[in-house]
Design a protein around this motif. Structure first.
Motif, mmCIF file in Angstrom:
data_model
loop_
_atom_site.group_PDB
_atom_site.id
_atom_site.type_symbol
_atom_site.label_atom_id
_atom_site.label_comp_id
_atom_site.label_asym_id
_atom_site.label_seq_id
_atom_site.Cartn_x
_atom_site.Cartn_y
_atom_site.Cartn_z
ATOM 1 N N TYR A 1 -6.112 1.226 -10.066
ATOM 2 C CA TYR A 1 -6.014 -0.171 -9.663
ATOM 3 C C TYR A 1 -6.720 -1.082 -10.531
ATOM 4 O O TYR A 1 -6.156 -2.042 -10.963
ATOM 5 C CB TYR A 1 -6.742 -0.383 -8.136
ATOM 6 N N TYR B 1 -4.119 3.708 -6.154
ATOM 7 C CA TYR B 1 -5.452 4.320 -5.562
ATOM 8 C C TYR B 1 -6.309 4.670 -6.669
ATOM 9 O O TYR B 1 -7.592 4.328 -6.619
ATOM 10 C CB TYR B 1 -4.959 5.474 -4.518
ATOM 11 N N GLY C 1 0.904 -1.030 0.010
ATOM 12 C CA GLY C 1 0.021 0.156 0.027
ATOM 13 C C GLY C 1 0.820 1.177 -0.025
ATOM 14 O O GLY C 1 0.634 2.219 -0.720
ATOM 15 N N GLU D 1 0.064 3.034 -3.730
ATOM 16 C CA GLU D 1 -1.213 3.603 -3.509
ATOM 17 C C GLU D 1 -1.240 5.246 -3.641
ATOM 18 O O GLU D 1 -2.013 5.737 -4.543
ATOM 19 C CB GLU D 1 -1.739 3.468 -2.377
#
Length: 460
Positions: free
Chosen positions: A58, A55, A16, A20
């Motif tokens: 994806y 983010y 993450g 992201e």
């Protein structure tokens, strides 16, 4: 033709905080904050703000991952994104929407999602308020976070990871100053190691008590760096054993066997730096071992007996050994790491013989290269033959371990798409898919086309 077991995981891993971007997060993690106060320590002053914008992208990213044939994908759920209130476990609804979208997109593309709960990304607020992993209260808060993640996503995510490379938190934050807050404090480092082992076990306990283990599995990802002594002398072999105890077995043994190695406990007790714990906490660790293991392997550790005395004022594990640069070793000059594929075979056999042949997979392996743009061909993609050679050599040794009975069920490259890599930022690229940082354009490399053929044949 080297064939791999039926159902073998061919995949890639990211995290993450590295993919992201910081969009719409309710909290900062330690790296978000560190970049805010010291941007100059990150390569070219590139921070975690945008990264590869997973983010926002994806859906397209997962479709690209599918297009190169991969059938599994590990990323992480950010504590600092999912949880709005750390004490109560109240969740952030935008984060729930985002992670649901990621998981559903994986399933739609027949990709097995593997979710980690911690990838070096402790919320900085919990460090400022409690001292982070120095605190048993933070251990309890992590269990609350884990329970929320399972409650929200375990109906679809069937493979969970508590921590990624927990020894790196100990090394980076408390010994060798390559992660914020860059403390040098051996006693705190040892306590943090215990607390993270406890946090992992408590997450496993929540998983089992919640009934999620009926059709799901939970593991841990450890980076194993086999410690090869310089010689067969007793002094060098003892140095290798102690390096192995601290950097490998400190997390491997509790996760798989439920107990710390007696040798490391005795050594830390002798040096008066042993962690503080209760019998109840030791019992939690003993009863909540993992279902499977992820193994990150990049390079070996070569050690020798110290030839000079240790003069440090703080307790450090390397008071018992010194690093050894083996003459003639192969190097990845971009990263400064030795290339030694046979270690994957050695790991395979060690897990088979000494760790109950636990089911395991290669959760990270890869080659970071600087300046890959110079290998772009006339068709507009990077010809990374060096990466193909690197992967193939490691897979050959892994296959040998599997053929001799090691219970390995997959291989994940670090990483699917070039991602942000802590202080190195984008200095070295690792992906099957390249990223133009300015335009966010993503292009499959030659290695991506190669792995697709490997997956189709389940071997090479």
């Amino acid at each position: 033709m080297l064939k791999f077991p039926q159902g073998f995981w061919w995949g890639a891993a990211t995290s993450g905080p590295q993919a992201e971007g910081t969009f719409n997060k309710p909290h900062k993690n330690v790296f978000d904050y560190w970049y805010e106060i010291e941007p100059e320590v990150f390569h070219n002053k590139v921070g975690p703000d945008i990264t590869s914008s997973f983010y926002h992208s994806y859906r397209e990213d997962i479709e690209m991952i599918k297009s190169i044939g991969l059938n599994s994908f590990r990323t992480s759920i950010q504590w600092s994104r999912l949880i709005k209130d750390f004490e109560t476990g109240e969740v952030d609804e935008d984060a729930v929407r985002f992670y649901n979208g990621v998981i559903d997109q994986c399933i739609k593309n027949n990709i097995t999602p593997v979710m980690a709960l911690h990838h070096f990304d402790l919320p900085v607020e919990l460090y400022d308020k409690y001292g982070g992993w120095e605190s048993k209260h933070v251990v309890d808060l992590f269990a609350i976070f884990a329970s929320k993640a399972f409650e929200l996503f375990a109906d679809r995510v069937k493979h969970w990871v508590t921590f990624n490379e927990p020894i790196v938190v100990v090394e980076g934050q408390y010994l060798y100053q390559f992660h914020y807050p860059k403390i040098v404090d051996g006693r705190k480092a040892v306590q943090v190691a215990f607390n993270i082992n406890l946090a992992s076990a408590k997450a496993v306990q929540v998983f089992k008590d919640g009934g999620y283990s009926e059709d799901g599995k939970i593991g841990i990802v450890v980076n194993l760096t086999p410690s090869y002594p310089r010689s067969d002398s007793n002094e060098d072999k003892k140095a290798g054993d102690i390096a192995d105890l601290f950097f490998n077995r400190l997390f491997l043994d509790p996760a798989v066997k439920g107990k710390f190695p007696a040798e490391i406990v005795d050594l830390l007790l002798k040096d008066d730096v042993l962690w503080s714990c209760t019998q109840e906490e030791l019992l939690i660790i003993e009863k909540n071992t993992v279902d499977f293991l992820g193994v990150n392997y990049y390079q070996p550790r070569r050690v020798m007996a110290r030839e000079e005395g240790f003069n440090g004022t703080e307790w450090m594990p390397h008071k018992y050994f010194d690093n050894y640069e083996m003459p003639g070793r192969r190097m990845n000059v971009h990263r400064g790491w030795e290339i030694y594929p046979k270690a994957l075979y050695d790991i395979s056999i060690n897990l088979k013989e000494n760790y109950n042949n636990i089911p395991w997979y290669v959760s990270e392996n890869g080659m970071g290269v600087e300046g890959e743009e110079k290998f772009i061909n006339s068709e507009g993609y990077i010809e990374d033959d060096y990466r193909i050679e690197f992967i193939q050599e490691h897979l050959e040794w892994l296959h040998k371990g599997i053929s001799e009975g090691s219970n390995c069920f997959g291989y994940h490259l670090w990483t699917p798409i070039d991602c942000w890599s802590w202080m190195n930022a984008y200095k070295n690229r690792y992906g099957y898919i390249s990223l133009d940082l300015q335009t966010q354009k993503k292009t499959v490399k030659k290695s991506g086309y190669w792995i697709k053929e490997v997956v189709e044949k389940n071997g090479f």
